[in-house]
Scaffold this motif. Structure first.
Motif, PDB file in Angstrom:
ATOM      1  N   SER A   1     -36.896  -0.614 -52.808  1.00 40.07           N
ATOM      2  CA  SER A   1     -36.038  -1.315 -52.210  1.00 40.07           C
ATOM      3  C   SER A   1     -34.620  -0.604 -52.277  1.00 40.07           C
ATOM      4  CB  SER A   1     -36.120  -2.684 -51.906  1.00 40.07           C
ATOM      5  OG  SER A   1     -37.427  -3.324 -51.454  1.00 40.07           O
ATOM      6  N   ALA A   2     -34.289  -0.788 -53.585  1.00 38.19           N
ATOM      7  CA  ALA A   2     -32.876  -0.386 -53.689  1.00 38.19           C
ATOM      8  C   ALA A   2     -32.769   1.406 -53.307  1.00 38.19           C
ATOM      9  CB  ALA A   2     -32.606  -0.389 -55.262  1.00 38.19           C
ATOM     10  N   LEU A   3     -33.851   1.909 -53.531  1.00 38.93           N
ATOM     11  CA  LEU A   3     -33.714   3.469 -53.039  1.00 38.93           C
ATOM     12  C   LEU A   3     -33.706   3.622 -51.566  1.00 38.93           C
ATOM     13  CD1 LEU A   3     -33.964   6.508 -53.367  1.00 38.93           C
ATOM     14  CD2 LEU A   3     -36.588   6.176 -53.519  1.00 38.93           C
TER      15      LEU A   3
ATOM     16  N   HIS B   1     -27.074   5.080 -46.643  1.00 32.94           N
ATOM     17  CA  HIS B   1     -25.760   5.412 -46.786  1.00 32.94           C
ATOM     18  C   HIS B   1     -25.644   6.961 -46.352  1.00 32.94           C
ATOM     19  CE1 HIS B   1     -24.284   1.471 -48.339  1.00 32.94           C
ATOM     20  NE2 HIS B   1     -25.070   1.595 -49.195  1.00 32.94           N
ATOM     21  N   TRP B   2     -26.802   7.648 -46.447  1.00 34.35           N
ATOM     22  CA  TRP B   2     -26.886   9.105 -46.118  1.00 34.35           C
ATOM     23  C   TRP B   2     -26.880   9.496 -44.672  1.00 34.35           C
ATOM     24  CZ3 TRP B   2     -27.430  13.001 -50.167  1.00 34.35           C
ATOM     25  CH2 TRP B   2     -27.076  12.464 -51.311  1.00 34.35           C
ATOM     26  N   GLN B   3     -26.038  10.303 -44.336  1.00 38.46           N
ATOM     27  CA  GLN B   3     -25.879  10.832 -43.122  1.00 38.46           C
ATOM     28  C   GLN B   3     -27.026  12.120 -42.727  1.00 38.46           C
ATOM     29  OE1 GLN B   3     -24.217   9.230 -40.727  1.00 38.46           O
ATOM     30  NE2 GLN B   3     -23.623   7.876 -42.513  1.00 38.46           N
TER      31      GLN B   3
ATOM     32  N   ARG C   1     -23.440  10.787 -53.719  1.00 34.26           N
ATOM     33  CA  ARG C   1     -22.629  10.351 -52.602  1.00 34.26           C
ATOM     34  C   ARG C   1     -21.370   9.834 -53.051  1.00 34.26           C
ATOM     35  NH1 ARG C   1     -22.303   5.383 -50.849  1.00 34.26           N
ATOM     36  NH2 ARG C   1     -23.774   4.360 -52.227  1.00 34.26           N
ATOM     37  N   THR C   2     -21.077   9.422 -54.103  1.00 39.64           N
ATOM     38  CA  THR C   2     -19.686   9.093 -54.207  1.00 39.64           C
ATOM     39  C   THR C   2     -18.837  10.183 -55.113  1.00 39.64           C
ATOM     40  OG1 THR C   2     -20.609   8.102 -56.563  1.00 39.64           O
ATOM     41  CG2 THR C   2     -20.391   6.431 -54.657  1.00 39.64           C
TER      42      THR C   2
ATOM     43  N   HIS D   1     -40.746   9.806 -44.981  1.00 39.38           N
ATOM     44  CA  HIS D   1     -39.258   9.502 -44.921  1.00 39.38           C
ATOM     45  C   HIS D   1     -38.388  10.457 -44.245  1.00 39.38           C
ATOM     46  CE1 HIS D   1     -35.659   7.223 -46.024  1.00 39.38           C
ATOM     47  NE2 HIS D   1     -36.297   6.169 -46.366  1.00 39.38           N
ATOM     48  N   GLU D   2     -37.630  10.193 -43.323  1.00 35.29           N
ATOM     49  CA  GLU D   2     -36.798  11.122 -42.735  1.00 35.29           C
ATOM     50  C   GLU D   2     -35.529  11.447 -43.533  1.00 35.29           C
ATOM     51  OE1 GLU D   2     -34.126   7.874 -40.035  1.00 35.29           O
ATOM     52  OE2 GLU D   2     -35.321   9.373 -39.181  1.00 35.29           O
ATOM     53  N   LYS D   3     -35.275  10.932 -44.464  1.00 34.66           N
ATOM     54  CA  LYS D   3     -34.241  11.140 -45.370  1.00 34.66           C
ATOM     55  C   LYS D   3     -34.640  11.851 -46.607  1.00 34.66           C
ATOM     56  CE  LYS D   3     -30.716   9.280 -42.886  1.00 34.66           C
ATOM     57  NZ  LYS D   3     -30.059   7.947 -43.217  1.00 34.66           N
TER      58      LYS D   3
END
Length: 250
Positions: free
Chosen positions: A4-6, A12-14, A199-200, A236-238
């Motif tokens: 779930s955390a993943l 947050h990823w575009q 990401r950060t 998963h699309e991401k």
């Protein structure tokens, strides 16, 4: 919870998170290798096999078969996977008591053997056994013709012209102390943390996340995880897997 955390992180990823797959210690055709290749075919996730040049056996030609070739690439895994560590050092082949000139010559011979044998499946990427090499050797790798170095951990965010570009792995599915599957919490937790750091901007955002496996050392839980992980990625699309020459540009 860990999965779930993943999922939350990927929200947050575009754009899709990029991954690649490296498997170490290939030398010959085995039941474990066939299981690995079957996974690669099933999910169309190419595996980059780190092959030990001096232990290469003719049966590894199985990866050149038409069914396997689109999903199999070859990297150079050192020379003979022999430790040359001196007293007090951790295991290392590409360093230690190995004289630098001899080491460079032996690496070049191994590189030539793999490149000639596997042709278009071979990529000029050096994978040091135990993910270690001497600093003296690092500065020689570009001269020897390698395009990439692959070790364990995030690559440096600043790279000089003298230093070879790295393309590393970050997810080790094996707990080597117990020689068994590291567990979902460890592997998926590291993936989630890696993506968050990218990401950060805390680590190189352009480096794909590398999955490291060792087919000869997998217990049933390792195989079960890979089946579940590739299934999740496939749906998963991401999640986007990179392979082959594309990796040399990353």
């Amino acid at each position: 919870m860990i999965w779930s955390a993943l999922e939350e992180e990927l929200q947050h990823w575009q754009t899709p998170a990029e991954l690649w797959w490296r498997d170490d210690d290939a030398t010959s055709d085995t039941t474990a290798l066939q299981q690995l290749l079957a996974l690669a075919q099933q999910f169309q996730v190419p595996v980059h096999l780190a092959v030990i040049p001096q232990q290469l056996q003719s049966s590894l030609d199985c990866i050149r078969e038409p069914a396997n070739q689109p999903y199999s690439y070859v990297l150079q895994h050192g020379i003979n996977h022999q430790s040359h560590a001196t007293e007090g050092m951790r295991k290392i082949e590409l360093g230690g008591s190995y004289p630098l000139n001899t080491l460079c010559n032996d690496l070049s011979a191994g590189r030539q053997r793999l490149a000639q044998h596997f042709e278009t499946q071979y990529l000029d990427m050096l994978v040091p056994p135990w993910n270690r090499l001497s600093e003296d050797l690092v500065s020689q790798l570009n001269v020897l013709g390698y395009e990439k170095l692959s070790v364990l951990g995030p690559r440096p965010t600043v790279n000089t012209k003298q230093q070879i570009s790295q393309l590393n792995v970050h997810l080790d599915i094996i707990n080597w102390k117990n020689r068994q599957f590291a567990g979902d919490d460890s592997v998926i937790g590291k993936l989630t943390e890696h993506l968050k750091l990218k990401r950060t901007g805390q680590i190189d955002i352009t480096e794909p996340c590398g999955l490291m496996t060792h087919h000869l050392d997998h217990d049933p839980a390792c195989w079960d995880f890979l089946q579940r992980f590739f299934t999740w990625c496939h749906e998963h699309e991401k999640a986007q897997w990179l392979a082959g020459p594309d990796l040399l540009n990353r």
